[in-house]
Design an enzyme around this catalytic site. Structure first.
Site, PDB file in Angstrom:
ATOM      1  N   LYS A  63       0.829  -1.217   0.000  1.00 31.28           N
ATOM      2  CA  LYS A  63       0.000   0.000   0.000  1.00 31.28           C
ATOM      3  C   LYS A  63       0.860   1.262   0.000  1.00 31.28           C
ATOM      4  O   LYS A  63       0.643   2.188  -0.777  1.00 31.28           O
ATOM      5  CB  LYS A  63      -0.904  -0.011   1.237  1.00 31.28           C
ATOM      6  CG  LYS A  63      -1.561   1.323   1.522  1.00 31.28           C
ATOM      7  CD  LYS A  63      -2.206   1.388   2.887  1.00 31.28           C
ATOM      8  CE  LYS A  63      -1.282   1.575   4.032  1.00 31.28           C
ATOM      9  NZ  LYS A  63      -1.235   2.877   4.699  1.00 31.28           N
TER      10      LYS A  63
ATOM     11  N   ARG B  13       0.608  14.318  13.704  1.00 35.57           N
ATOM     12  CA  ARG B  13       1.414  13.868  12.555  1.00 35.57           C
ATOM     13  C   ARG B  13       1.630  15.086  11.671  1.00 35.57           C
ATOM     14  O   ARG B  13       0.949  15.269  10.659  1.00 35.57           O
ATOM     15  CB  ARG B  13       0.703  12.747  11.787  1.00 35.57           C
ATOM     16  CG  ARG B  13       0.705  11.420  12.546  1.00 35.57           C
ATOM     17  CD  ARG B  13       0.030  10.334  11.763  1.00 35.57           C
ATOM     18  NE  ARG B  13       0.794   9.881  10.621  1.00 35.57           N
ATOM     19  CZ  ARG B  13       0.340   9.024   9.708  1.00 35.57           C
ATOM     20  NH1 ARG B  13      -0.889   8.542   9.819  1.00 35.57           N
ATOM     21  NH2 ARG B  13       1.089   8.650   8.697  1.00 35.57           N
TER      22      ARG B  13
ATOM     23  N   ASP C 291       4.654   0.272  12.062  1.00 40.73           N
ATOM     24  CA  ASP C 291       3.428  -0.319  11.509  1.00 40.73           C
ATOM     25  C   ASP C 291       3.240  -1.782  11.919  1.00 40.73           C
ATOM     26  O   ASP C 291       2.218  -2.391  11.583  1.00 40.73           O
ATOM     27  CB  ASP C 291       3.415  -0.189   9.977  1.00 40.73           C
ATOM     28  CG  ASP C 291       3.311   1.255   9.534  1.00 40.73           C
ATOM     29  OD1 ASP C 291       2.953   2.109  10.365  1.00 40.73           O
ATOM     30  OD2 ASP C 291       3.608   1.539   8.357  1.00 40.73           O
TER      31      ASP C 291
ATOM     32  N   ARG D 102      -8.578  -0.182   4.685  1.00 37.74           N
ATOM     33  CA  ARG D 102      -7.741   0.870   4.080  1.00 37.74           C
ATOM     34  C   ARG D 102      -6.416   0.305   3.591  1.00 37.74           C
ATOM     35  O   ARG D 102      -5.854   0.806   2.617  1.00 37.74           O
ATOM     36  CB  ARG D 102      -7.434   1.961   5.121  1.00 37.74           C
ATOM     37  CG  ARG D 102      -8.617   2.824   5.464  1.00 37.74           C
ATOM     38  CD  ARG D 102      -8.192   3.940   6.361  1.00 37.74           C
ATOM     39  NE  ARG D 102      -7.167   4.778   5.715  1.00 37.74           N
ATOM     40  CZ  ARG D 102      -6.693   5.896   6.225  1.00 37.74           C
ATOM     41  NH1 ARG D 102      -7.147   6.340   7.375  1.00 37.74           N
ATOM     42  NH2 ARG D 102      -5.769   6.593   5.586  1.00 37.74           N
TER      43      ARG D 102
HETATM   44  N1  EPU Z   1       7.294  14.033  11.116  1.00 39.58           N
HETATM   45  C1  EPU Z   1       7.415  15.344  11.480  1.00 39.58           C
HETATM   46  N2  EPU Z   1       7.168  16.311  10.535  1.00 39.58           N
HETATM   47  C2  EPU Z   1       6.840  15.986   9.254  1.00 39.58           C
HETATM   48  C3  EPU Z   1       6.725  14.631   8.888  1.00 39.58           C
HETATM   49  C4  EPU Z   1       6.959  13.669   9.850  1.00 39.58           C
HETATM   50  O1  EPU Z   1       7.718  15.673  12.624  1.00 39.58           O
HETATM   51  O2  EPU Z   1       6.647  16.891   8.449  1.00 39.58           O
HETATM   52  C5  EPU Z   1       7.548  12.980  12.121  1.00 39.58           C
HETATM   53  C6  EPU Z   1       6.303  12.156  12.419  1.00 39.58           C
HETATM   54  O3  EPU Z   1       5.486  12.770  13.375  1.00 39.58           O
HETATM   55  C7  EPU Z   1       6.879  10.850  12.874  1.00 39.58           C
HETATM   56  C8  EPU Z   1       8.142  10.736  12.034  1.00 39.58           C
HETATM   57  O4  EPU Z   1       8.416  12.054  11.547  1.00 39.58           O
HETATM   58  O5  EPU Z   1       7.246  10.939  14.227  1.00 39.58           O
HETATM   59  C9  EPU Z   1       8.050   9.787  10.862  1.00 39.58           C
HETATM   60  O6  EPU Z   1       6.887  10.070  10.109  1.00 39.58           O
HETATM   61  P1  EPU Z   1       6.864   9.863   8.519  1.00 39.58           P
HETATM   62  O7  EPU Z   1       6.823  11.196   7.883  1.00 39.58           O
HETATM   63  O8  EPU Z   1       7.982   8.965   8.167  1.00 39.58           O
HETATM   64  O9  EPU Z   1       5.489   9.149   8.306  1.00 39.58           O
HETATM   65  P2  EPU Z   1       4.523   9.278   7.056  1.00 39.58           P
HETATM   66  O10 EPU Z   1       5.292   9.499   5.824  1.00 39.58           O
HETATM   67  O11 EPU Z   1       3.423  10.213   7.373  1.00 39.58           O
HETATM   68  C10 EPU Z   1       4.612   6.739   6.468  1.00 39.58           C
HETATM   69  C11 EPU Z   1       3.628   5.616   6.289  1.00 39.58           C
HETATM   70  C12 EPU Z   1       3.056   5.250   7.650  1.00 39.58           C
HETATM   71  C13 EPU Z   1       4.193   4.825   8.560  1.00 39.58           C
HETATM   72  C14 EPU Z   1       5.244   5.933   8.642  1.00 39.58           C
HETATM   73  C15 EPU Z   1       6.469   5.541   9.442  1.00 39.58           C
HETATM   74  C16 EPU Z   1       2.756   6.048   4.097  1.00 39.58           C
HETATM   75  C17 EPU Z   1       1.624   6.457   3.249  1.00 39.58           C
HETATM   76  N3  EPU Z   1       2.556   6.076   5.418  1.00 39.58           N
HETATM   77  O12 EPU Z   1       3.897   7.818   7.029  1.00 39.58           O
HETATM   78  O13 EPU Z   1       2.198   4.130   7.422  1.00 39.58           O
HETATM   79  O14 EPU Z   1       3.709   4.552   9.856  1.00 39.58           O
HETATM   80  O15 EPU Z   1       5.670   6.294   7.320  1.00 39.58           O
HETATM   81  O16 EPU Z   1       7.082   4.436   8.883  1.00 39.58           O
HETATM   82  O17 EPU Z   1       3.796   5.660   3.591  1.00 39.58           O
HETATM   83  C18 EPU Z   1       0.421   2.674   7.912  1.00 39.58           C
HETATM   84  O18 EPU Z   1       0.611   2.128   6.819  1.00 39.58           O
HETATM   85  O19 EPU Z   1      -0.317   2.180   8.801  1.00 39.58           O
HETATM   86  C19 EPU Z   1       1.072   3.957   8.188  1.00 39.58           C
HETATM   87  C20 EPU Z   1       0.631   4.799   9.090  1.00 39.58           C
END
Ligand code: EPU
Length: 421
Positions: free
Chosen positions: A22, A121, A305, A397
């Site tokens: 996904k 987030r 995850d 989802r």
């Molecule tokens: N963070 C910030 N600022 C930002 C972005 C992230 O502080 O602008 C922090 C977040 O709060 C978190 C860390 O950085 O503490 C990592 O977050 P990341 O940005 O890596 O997460 P994401 O890109 O929003 C993706 C996956 C998530 C998965 C996370 C971590 C996708 C669509 N989503 O989210 O997947 O948990 O990486 O590996 O790729 C899931 O599939 O259930 C899911 C939530």
């Protein structure tokens, strides 16, 4: 609204194939905004988040055709660079359209995603990076409005390694003028696949899969084709289904290495694993699961995850384990529901302290988010008696008809339409 009714305690056996990832699809789909022809994404999972991204792209005038796991995406008739709240509020990954829209069209209006079920987030890293690339970024009535004549290569160091922000910068920098260097970049397999997809389009990217990535901007990109990698989180979830039911099952997937951290923990817990390039068998028939601590970390660490699913296994293990989430400090909505099934768990700050109870007992529980739902299904498979898992739209989802795969392995699980909420 659907719910699952699970009669626990059944042994599983046989093999299943893991669906496409996904979180790869959710990055690959918006990347298709970067060129003007038909891109082909093979092995795309039929999950609701993919359908949400499809709706968002369609809203933008993109032609999207999805049949038999093959997604064909053509952006040549794009009619708006706006991602409205109605789509973005359903799925935070919608923010992935920001980078490619800015890079290709010099303009993007993307709704801010709003809250998340398990705490903050933020997307500050995405926005700061777009500014560094030369975009003017304003917040207007709940929308990010970003503009630029032409993005310009720059140096970006992320304070926190972020999958989404790395993906967005990759998709922005490939069409920027000059070279962009990202340090503390994410190295998750889904980001590597995005990088590979962009390279196939003609992008010049070096260091993908490491924490330092260099991107030399090019003038244009061409359409291409890619096969989506297997979903490492679905794979891990299925293996834990084998462990909690003390069964022997096999899973087929594109790359077992993506799962190393989880496989090591399963072995530490006492499970026997047979691992080939694209096949893993777990033999848990004689397993007396031992408590094993886990601390989530960025790839190749233990994925956040998989944290909820690991908790379900630890709930029936021997001894006490501590499961700490360093990525999302509040991601513990599954705990009160697991307690309803008889688990003994206390949340202390960003850790769950799990005293293994040996056996769980079926009850009605409620899904609160995607991975929490998966942990409840696993607990239900392990529990004595009947477990009903409500609100499984969360599960839909990100898991492609997981109940069919589990039934194929011999689980007693059915999907029932209900008015219960
Ligand atoms: N963070 C910030 N600022 C930002 C972005 C992230 O502080 O602008 C922090 C977040 O709060 C978190 C860390 O950085 O503490 C990592 O977050 P990341 O940005 O890596 O997460 P994401 O890109 O929003 C993706 C996956 C998530 C998965 C996370 C971590 C996708 C669509 N989503 O989210 O997947 O948990 O990486 O590996 O790729 C899931 O599939 O259930 C899911 C939530």
């Amino acid at each position: 609204m659907d719910k699952f009714i699970i009669t626990g305690g059944k042994k599983l056996s046989g093999r299943v194939e893991v669906s496409g990832a996904k979180n790869s699809s959710l990055a690959l789909m918006p990347a298709c905004l970067l060129n003007d022809g038909e891109n082909i994404l093979l092995n795309t999972p039929e999950v609701n988040d993919v359908f949400t991204m499809k709706k968002l792209l369609t809203h933008m005038g993109v032609e999207v055709n999805f049949e038999n796991h093959v997604l064909k995406i053509n952006s040549k008739n794009l009619s708006t660079q706006e991602a409205p709240y109605e789509h973005v509020k359903k799925m935070r990954a919608s923010v992935y359209v920001l980078g490619p829209l800015l890079a290709k069209y010099g303009y993007a209006k993307v709704s801010l995603p709003g809250g998340c079920a398990w705490g903050p987030r933020p997307i500050n890293l995405h926005l700061e990076a777009m500014k560094k690339l030369g975009a003017e970024v304003d917040l207007e009535e709940g929308y990010i409005v970003a503009k630029t004549q032409k993005l310009k290569g720059t140096k970006i160091n992320f304070d926190v390694s972020s999958v989404g922000a790395t993906g967005n910068v990759l998709m922005a920098a490939v069409l920027a003028k000059g070279t962009t260097k990202i340090t503390n970049a994410a190295a998750e397999p889904e980001i590597v696949q995005l990088g590979n997809f962009l390279q196939k389009m003609g992008a010049r990217i070096h260091g993908i899969g490491s924490s330092t990535i260099e991107i030399e901007g090019v003038d244009s990109l061409k359409p291409t084709e890619i096969e989506t990698i297997s979903d490492r989180i679905e794979a891990g979830t299925l293996l834990i289904a084998g462990a909690v039911t003390k069964s022997k099952i096999g899973i087929k997937l594109t790359n077992t290495e993506h799962l190393n951290s989880v496989l090591t923990k399963l072995e530490d817990c006492g499970a026997k694993l047979l691992i080939n390039n694209n096949f893993i068998e777990i033999d848990a028939i004689d397993l007396e699961p031992q408590s094993v601590d886990v601390t989530t970390a960025i790839y190749p660490g233990f994925p956040t995850d998989m944290q909820a699913q690991w908790t379900s296994l630890m709930a029936i293990a021997k001894g006490t384990s501590t499961i700490t989430d360093t990525i999302y400090l509040d991601r513990f909505n599954h705990i009160p529901e697991l307690i309803r099934l008889g688990a003994d768990i206390e949340v202390i700050r960003n850790s769950a302290v799990v005293k293994g109870v040996g056996k769980l007992k079926g009850a009605k529980v409620m899904s609160t988010d995607l991975r929490a739902s998966a942990s409840l299904v696993l607990a239900g498979l392990a529990a004595e008696g009947v477990t009903e898992v409500l609100r499984i739209y969360h599960l839909d989802r990100g898991y492609q008809r997981i109940e069919e795969k589990l039934r194929q392995l011999g689980a007693e699980i059915k999907r029932v339409n209900t008015t219960e909420y």
